[in-house]
Design a protein around this motif. Structure first.
Motif, PDB file in Angstrom:
ATOM      1  N   ARG A   3       1.853  23.617 -18.692  1.00 38.17           N
ATOM      2  CA  ARG A   3       1.271  22.310 -18.385  1.00 38.17           C
ATOM      3  C   ARG A   3       0.426  21.872 -19.581  1.00 38.17           C
ATOM      4  O   ARG A   3      -0.609  22.499 -19.884  1.00 38.17           O
ATOM      5  CB  ARG A   3       0.415  22.406 -17.119  1.00 38.17           C
ATOM      6  N   GLN A  18       3.908  11.236 -26.583  1.00 34.45           N
ATOM      7  CA  GLN A  18       4.585  11.555 -25.325  1.00 34.45           C
ATOM      8  C   GLN A  18       6.095  11.576 -25.490  1.00 34.45           C
ATOM      9  O   GLN A  18       6.779  12.459 -24.966  1.00 34.45           O
ATOM     10  CB  GLN A  18       4.181  10.545 -24.248  1.00 34.45           C
ATOM     11  N   ARG A  19       6.631  10.592 -26.220  1.00 33.89           N
ATOM     12  CA  ARG A  19       8.077  10.528 -26.414  1.00 33.89           C
ATOM     13  C   ARG A  19       8.585  11.747 -27.180  1.00 33.89           C
ATOM     14  O   ARG A  19       9.643  12.298 -26.861  1.00 33.89           O
ATOM     15  CB  ARG A  19       8.463   9.240 -27.147  1.00 33.89           C
ATOM     16  N   ALA A  22       8.593  14.639 -24.858  1.00 31.96           N
ATOM     17  CA  ALA A  22       9.620  14.454 -23.831  1.00 31.96           C
ATOM     18  C   ALA A  22      10.998  14.835 -24.361  1.00 31.96           C
ATOM     19  O   ALA A  22      11.821  15.409 -23.632  1.00 31.96           O
ATOM     20  CB  ALA A  22       9.622  13.017 -23.327  1.00 31.96           C
ATOM     21  N   GLU A  27       6.709  17.510 -20.503  1.00 31.58           N
ATOM     22  CA  GLU A  27       6.018  16.320 -19.993  1.00 31.58           C
ATOM     23  C   GLU A  27       4.515  16.522 -20.119  1.00 31.58           C
ATOM     24  O   GLU A  27       3.965  17.511 -19.631  1.00 31.58           O
ATOM     25  CB  GLU A  27       6.382  16.077 -18.524  1.00 31.58           C
TER      26      GLU A  27
END
Length: 207
Positions: A3, A18-19, A22, A27
């Motif tokens: 996490r 984030q991209r 991902a 995530e």
């Protein structure tokens, strides 16, 4: 899957970070305050902008002491761009005290005629101390920079990569204990940057 918390204090290029994660199947969860840190196995501290406003926003969110305790506990953290600079004790860019989880200060890049500031664009990394970010025998890595300041770690061995700016070698990436950070933008550095983020994720997930 670990996490991973993305520290959102209003001064980071969150969407591109984030991209990038991902694409690697990771995530990121948003961290806005101390309580959000607790469930996280590791943290990403991005940053775009100036040192003092960034520290003020971290203070306002109650994240300064929380991040210090988090790093002291051994929770992995990856800093990006301004996120690297904030990890140090202070910066010539401002007057605020930094997080101080890494010893040393951030200094202005040398002013040399013909070399405008900020240092912007692609440049090859010069490996220093081996780390999970840049293990031995890593192929030459060209990465993307946008910065006018660079960290000067008190422990030279904390520098895992340098970059040549106007004939001077300056810190491009650090690794000390469970703290890693890149002055460049791995999320904007194509397959090379993606490979570094993958190595960091693999290291976080390793026993």
């Amino acid at each position: 899957m670990s996490r991973i918390g993305l520290i959102d204090y209003g001064m980071g290029n969150l969407h591109s970070v984030q991209r990038s994660f991902a694409r690697l199947g990771a995530e990121l969860v948003s961290v806005h305050g101390p309580a959000d840190l607790e469930p996280c196995d590791a943290l990403v501290l991005p940053g775009v902008g100036a040192f003092d406003p960034a520290m003020e926003r971290l203070r306002s969110a109650g994240l300064v002491q929380a991040l210090r305790h988090s790093c002291a506990s051994g929770r992995p953290l990856l800093g990006i761009c301004l996120g690297l600079q904030l990890l140090f004790e202070a910066s010539e860019e401002g007057r605020s005290e930094g997080l101080g989880v890494l010893a040393g200060k951030v200094k202005t890049l040398p002013r040399v005629a013909g070399h405008p500031l900020p240092h912007m664009g692609w440049a090859p990394l010069i490996p220093a101390t081996a780390s999970p970010l840049l293990p031995p025998a890593t192929p030459e890595a060209w990465v993307y920079f946008v910065h006018s300041f660079a960290a000067v770690p008190a422990l030279p061995e904390a520098t895992t990569a340098q970059v040549d700016y106007a004939g001077t070698l300056v810190t491009a990436a650090v690794w000390h204990g469970t703290i890693a950070a890149c002055q460049f933008h791995p999320e904007k550095s194509g397959p090379v940057g993606e490979a570094m983020l993958r190595r960091w994720l693999d290291w976080v997930a390793s026993p």
